[in-house]
Design an enzyme around this catalytic site. Sequence first.
Site, PDB file in Angstrom:
ATOM      1  CG  ASP A   1     -19.498  33.156   1.370  1.00 44.43           C
ATOM      2  OD1 ASP A   1     -19.885  33.231   2.560  1.00 44.43           O
ATOM      3  OD2 ASP A   1     -18.828  32.213   0.940  1.00 44.43           O
TER       4      ASP A   1
ATOM      5  CE  LYS B   1     -12.061  28.912  -5.733  1.00 41.76           C
ATOM      6  NZ  LYS B   1     -12.535  30.092  -4.994  1.00 41.76           N
TER       7      LYS B   1
HETATM    8  N1  LIG Z   1      -5.168  33.269  -4.434  1.00 41.68           N
HETATM    9  C1  LIG Z   1      -4.769  32.423  -3.476  1.00 41.68           C
HETATM   10  N2  LIG Z   1      -3.501  32.402  -3.092  1.00 41.68           N
HETATM   11  C2  LIG Z   1      -3.111  31.549  -2.123  1.00 41.68           C
HETATM   12  N3  LIG Z   1      -3.907  30.707  -1.492  1.00 41.68           N
HETATM   13  C3  LIG Z   1      -5.193  30.673  -1.825  1.00 41.68           C
HETATM   14  C4  LIG Z   1      -5.702  31.536  -2.834  1.00 41.68           C
HETATM   15  N4  LIG Z   1      -7.015  31.298  -2.968  1.00 41.68           N
HETATM   16  C5  LIG Z   1      -7.319  30.347  -2.093  1.00 41.68           C
HETATM   17  N5  LIG Z   1      -6.240  29.949  -1.386  1.00 41.68           N
HETATM   18  C6  LIG Z   1      -6.180  28.908  -0.351  1.00 41.68           C
HETATM   19  O1  LIG Z   1      -7.046  27.838  -0.716  1.00 41.68           O
HETATM   20  C7  LIG Z   1      -8.061  27.649   0.241  1.00 41.68           C
HETATM   21  C8  LIG Z   1      -9.371  27.296  -0.424  1.00 41.68           C
HETATM   22  O2  LIG Z   1      -9.771  28.332  -1.252  1.00 41.68           O
HETATM   23  P1  LIG Z   1     -11.259  28.659  -1.646  1.00 41.68           P
HETATM   24  O3  LIG Z   1     -11.903  27.445  -2.161  1.00 41.68           O
HETATM   25  O4  LIG Z   1     -11.243  29.865  -2.497  1.00 41.68           O
HETATM   26  O5  LIG Z   1     -11.837  29.164  -0.289  1.00 41.68           O
HETATM   27  P2  LIG Z   1     -12.787  28.663   0.834  1.00 41.68           P
HETATM   28  O6  LIG Z   1     -11.873  28.087   1.870  1.00 41.68           O
HETATM   29  O7  LIG Z   1     -13.398  29.962   1.279  1.00 41.68           O
HETATM   30  O8  LIG Z   1     -13.750  27.712   0.223  1.00 41.68           O
HETATM   31  C9  LIG Z   1      -8.104  28.943   1.010  1.00 41.68           C
HETATM   32  O9  LIG Z   1      -8.548  28.779   2.294  1.00 41.68           O
HETATM   33  C10 LIG Z   1      -6.654  29.366   0.974  1.00 41.68           C
HETATM   34  O10 LIG Z   1      -5.929  28.634   1.943  1.00 41.68           O
END
Ligand SMILES: Nc1ncnc2c1ncn2[C@@H]1O[C@H](COP(=O)(O)OP(=O)(O)O)[C@@H](O)[C@H]1O
Lengths: 290, 384
Positions: B142, B49
């Site tokens: 959240d 991330k």
């Molecule tokens: N640990 C993970 N493993 C696989 N995919 C993930 C993971 N964390 C997030 N994602 C993917 O990345 C997208 C964006 O993540 P994030 O920024 O954490 O969430 P949000 O969409 O709630 O802002 C998520 O919707 C998901 O598709």
Amino acid sequence: MFERQCTDWQFTREDLKRTPSVSCGWTAEREELDRAKACSLIYSASRKLQLPQITSASACVFLHRFFMRHTLKEYHHYNIAATCLFFACKSEESLRKLDNFIPVIVYYASKGNRKAPPGTAEFEKWRSVILRTEVILLQALCFDMVVNHPHAALIDLAASLSMPQRLTQMAWNFIADCMRLPLCLIYSPKAIACASIVLTTKVSSSDLSRASLGFLDFAWMEKAKISRSTIDEIVQWLLDFYAREARSRKTTSQGVADHTADHSHTPASSPGSAASPMPHVHPSPSSDPK
Amino acid sequence: MDVPQAILGEEINKETESLYKKEKKLGEGTYAVVYLGHHIKTKRKVGIKKIKLGNMRSGLDMSAIREVKALRELRHPNVIELIDVFSHKTNLNLVLEFLDTDLENVIKDKSLVFMPADIKSWMMMALRGLDHCHRCWLLHRDLKPNNFLIASDGQLKLADFGLAREFGDVKRAMTSQTVTRWYRAPELLLGATNYTGSIDIWAMGCVFAELLLRVPYLSGESDLEQLTTIFKARGTPTEDDWPGLSKLPMGFKFEKHPRPAFAELFHGASDDALDLMNRMLTYNPVARITAAEALQHPYFRNSPRPTQPAKLPRPKQEYVAEEEGLDSDGARRKRHYNDAFGDDVFSDGKGDSAVAHREGSGHSRDQDAQPTAKRMDLRISSPA
Ligand SMILES: Nc1ncnc2c1ncn2[C@@H]1O[C@H](COP(=O)(O)OP(=O)(O)O)[C@@H](O)[C@H]1O
């Protein structure tokens, strides 16, 4: 992963004699003084910015940890003080805007000689230093930003000893001074809290009837599982430091007695020594290499 | 003579970065882009991330700092694992365990049929994760279906801690603008700033209802409409239901809606399920059930027994399976909630709210790591 030795913040007094700064020419004494000056800046700025004590305390811990990984030669202690405090504002959920933060830092770092309102070159210089150093700080901390402080331990101890409010306040202020020394790298928060209580009983013995204080027999320390010698070490360290600082300042006498009397009734301005005149080194962000 | 053994932060950081290989973009959130990657040596799949560069006026992003701080403290089978963190220039990269899908995808996949035991299983895992957070004095703030990620073995995990913060201090005003609107507790909508774990429970109650209904339960179009939506669905609260109601900042003058019969809307749901849901959606935050209490609710003991995680229904299309169109998928799944996070100045003081009960549900597999500190105890001001 996080278990890698990088988040082991437990050091010995011997380690303090071979820090990165010492290896590039600082004496251990000078390093101790520079760290303390940096923490004084943290405390003065925190007071002005009305930050919670936990935020200033965390900033000091970050600073002491940072200088176990980096040198004072490369990173001016005031630059790191500013960065640590700014970062602690974030990690302790007491955010301050740089627009308000930087002018306060500059004011105290320059003993009130310089002003750096937003838009000035001085402000921009500090801003770029803080933002650049923030990442370096976080790396040095290995992203470890949860800190346990002696304050919580003190509150527990004070309650179990039924310590009078006034003495608790005094001990609380000693903790602020403890934060200026790298004690947090060596002793547990509880040991530091115990030491601050002992120090309080020492300096207040003149005006308080010792007999009326149930906690003076030190039996409680055994319960707290902190050895008497550990506590004596901390107390002695702090007393030596006050003496050394007073000498180095060569200004009016600022003994321990003064010092506690000073903050026993002004909780807001607790770190008495931090309120003292600022050191002479002028902090300029440009002294930061790179 | 000892050589000073300075461990340089940068070196450790570079070393960490070099352990992982980034592959492709998985999705994009409000403040981060998530990539698929793997640990080069172990081949373990990870999600990386990458926090979008914060605005250069204030340095490192607050959400990222919150998330790292929270996840480093939390270790639980039902909370996403933060494996590593490294920075690259001024970007922060969180290395997370890779999780295939999320509860929103599951709910939306209309080809999947949920059995009552499946819903019970998801709720149990979600509540266990949440209970762990609350016992570590952390509010998630959240919760919503797409923040419950699901691992390949079916385990459900709380994720996205960008709004998470410590609580336990009633005197510290927090922002009332948290939690995506549909899952936002009524006290938040009415401007309360001294909230506790109860706001997460409300959100969890909404998710429970959504699992039963397969559509969002309380979907208001605006904050004001959100309250009306809640009142229509659950009856307008009175001072009896919720002592202190009239003292909330937003005042209280709303049309009176009667409390409808829930059994009609949630037909097919068992009485114990409805009872638990109603306790989670209780107006009075003080009377609202806690995560620990919810786990003790008869619903989890009565039959049917919760489905084993590995046997839970899951969508056929998963992130990894999609070779093409990942970006558009990511864009589709991008959350549109108003990121109205705006904490600024907090006062400090000692609080005394408590959610810290032991769970004690006989067959708990939780590897409860003790919180390193009672967060509350750190929230103390000068004793004067
Ligand atoms: N640990 C993970 N493993 C696989 N995919 C993930 C993971 N964390 C997030 N994602 C993917 O990345 C997208 C964006 O993540 P994030 O920024 O954490 O969430 P949000 O969409 O709630 O802002 C998520 O919707 C998901 O598709």
